[in-house]
Scaffold this active site. Sequence first.
Site, PDB file in Angstrom:
ATOM      1  N   THR A  21       0.809  -1.350  -0.102  1.00  0.00           N
ATOM      2  CA  THR A  21      -0.093   0.048  -0.012  1.00  0.00           C
ATOM      3  C   THR A  21       0.986   1.167   0.059  1.00  0.00           C
ATOM      4  O   THR A  21       2.002   1.348   0.207  1.00  0.00           O
ATOM      5  CB  THR A  21      -0.947   0.195   1.350  1.00  0.00           C
ATOM      6  OG1 THR A  21       0.005   0.084   2.519  1.00  0.00           O
ATOM      7  CG2 THR A  21      -1.817  -1.230   1.208  1.00  0.00           C
ATOM      8  N   GLU A  48      -5.710  -4.040  -1.653  1.00  0.00           N
ATOM      9  CA  GLU A  48      -5.934  -5.171  -1.046  1.00  0.00           C
ATOM     10  C   GLU A  48      -7.061  -6.153  -1.776  1.00  0.00           C
ATOM     11  O   GLU A  48      -7.377  -7.027  -1.387  1.00  0.00           O
ATOM     12  CB  GLU A  48      -6.497  -4.833   0.300  1.00  0.00           C
ATOM     13  CG  GLU A  48      -5.621  -4.271   1.340  1.00  0.00           C
ATOM     14  CD  GLU A  48      -5.409  -2.747   1.288  1.00  0.00           C
ATOM     15  OE1 GLU A  48      -5.106  -2.110   2.220  1.00  0.00           O
ATOM     16  OE2 GLU A  48      -5.830  -2.198   0.172  1.00  0.00           O
ATOM     17  N   TRP A  63     -21.623  16.136   8.757  1.00  0.00           N
ATOM     18  CA  TRP A  63     -20.593  15.506   8.157  1.00  0.00           C
ATOM     19  C   TRP A  63     -20.599  15.881   6.711  1.00  0.00           C
ATOM     20  O   TRP A  63     -21.663  16.119   6.226  1.00  0.00           O
ATOM     21  CB  TRP A  63     -20.633  14.040   7.856  1.00  0.00           C
ATOM     22  CG  TRP A  63     -20.173  13.317   9.317  1.00  0.00           C
ATOM     23  CD1 TRP A  63     -20.922  12.606  10.035  1.00  0.00           C
ATOM     24  CD2 TRP A  63     -18.862  13.174   9.684  1.00  0.00           C
ATOM     25  NE1 TRP A  63     -20.377  11.997  10.997  1.00  0.00           N
ATOM     26  CE2 TRP A  63     -19.042  12.433  10.836  1.00  0.00           C
ATOM     27  CE3 TRP A  63     -17.565  13.596   9.451  1.00  0.00           C
ATOM     28  CZ2 TRP A  63     -18.055  11.969  11.626  1.00  0.00           C
ATOM     29  CZ3 TRP A  63     -16.507  13.406  10.325  1.00  0.00           C
ATOM     30  CH2 TRP A  63     -16.746  12.462  11.556  1.00  0.00           C
TER      31      TRP A  63
END
Length: 545
Positions: free
Chosen positions: A184, A329, A444
Amino acid sequence: MQGLMMDYPLTLQHIFQRAERLFPDREIVSKMPGGAIHRYTYGDFTRRAQRLANALADLGVRPGDRVATCAWNHYRHLELYFAIPCMGAVLHTLNVRLFPEQITYIVNHAEDKVLVVDESLLPLVQRLAPTFKSVQHYIIMSDRGDIETTLAPAHDYEQLLDAAGSSFAWPRLDENQAAGMCYTSGTTGNPKGVAYSHRALFLHSMGSAVADSVGASERDTIFIVVPMFHANAWGLPFTSTMVGAQQVYPSNNMQPRDLATLIQDERATIAAGVPTLWIGLFQELQEREYDISSLHTLVVGGSAAPRAMIEGFEKRFGVPILHAWGMTETSPLGTVSRLTPKLAAAGVEARLAARARQGRPVPGVELRLVGDDGRELPWDGQSMGEVQIRGPWVIRSYYNDERSPASFSEDGWLRTGDVGVITPDGYIELKDRTKDLIKSGGEWISSMDLENAIMAHSRVLEAAVVAVPHSKWQERPLAVVVLRPGQSLTREELLDFLRLTIASWALPDDVVFVESLPKTSVGKFDKKVLRNQFREYQLPTDAGA
């Protein structure tokens, strides 16, 4: 009842041997560093890959050994993609754009035995070689023969192949053994190792070839722009070889003019890369004349594609964007935004809205949304939670890393860190990474929604939105904007434009115009750099600061 099917391991050897037998005359084209065009056939590729396997074996590479590549996208890298795993070793692609200390960590953590490097990347490897603990041999890919280098022992790639045997007896492999490794990009802490089995890469290739996925076939010419050092170039070298598609590689020739010329000259039908590349290409296509009529699919992944870009490519050039989502992944394919028959028959607005989402799960992949309380959320297009994923090409742990438990649920799902909603008909719409959401008071705010809205302005080229501390609201959004060449735009003009589509409480508190935006190693906007750059920024709305 005992299974009645043949014991047939799903390995990359099958893909290689299929290409060798069925597609010997199909072409592989590479625009090499320096600009020269290299052409050869699948037949040439399979013969050279066998010589390469013999050469690696002569250097002492054995099953399970890691062989690292530090290289651009081209035919030699494709040879490594197959020779290494088919002989039972592990292909480890190094991201050449990571920080030097991260590359050192990765090479030592993977315990690479051999490192194969492009001549143009020699300065990087020579500088770091003293920090590598396990590398026993260096192989240099060059067209010039012997290269002066401080690396030792060093070998010339072509000379090794010339001296090696012409055929290789591929060993019988277990489909569950490792075929490849990527790491990653390490936004926090050291990069994490991801190991892919032969079975995972085989099934991923089939999943990519499905018609309602990428839909690659022998009839295609696939332009693989996404780096081969990033998540196996989204698996496209394996998929393209499986189906016998013509393959086109740009190496490090990544400027918009290079991309447009290769699409035109090689008659590419599918091209794949991150949004920042296609934003540049769109600008180039508007400024100069190219024939890109062969292109029927432009795959966009790595980060969300701006809706304005999706609309522009389709309306201006007749090229539909195929939005895709996944992670290192997940090998990396998770979802694609193919339209359902119902949406395909709907109006333009509904089609564009669907294409702007990240899509539906490809066959073999399962998704779920999980709230902060750990409960699964409904697919209603409104409930927002973390996207979790599982499937036959999704890893279940990181390679030799104690951080694994935090990234996987007890029942085997990968916690992606992406926050989004899923519509009733199964389309993911990502709202943000968990670390990129802006917490303003009790609400948010999605930085991605704001970025897409800003980039819909005709005078804006790129935009990134980050959270800036606020004494009253905790955080507020700051827009960092790059204008198109020769254009001008004021803060007030942009905010007035945003008010047409964005609620007033979610508008950016300020706009900063810059010449360019920092990018990550894989071409995404580097939010961590921006957050650090503007961490003490004084917002005009923050009277208490």
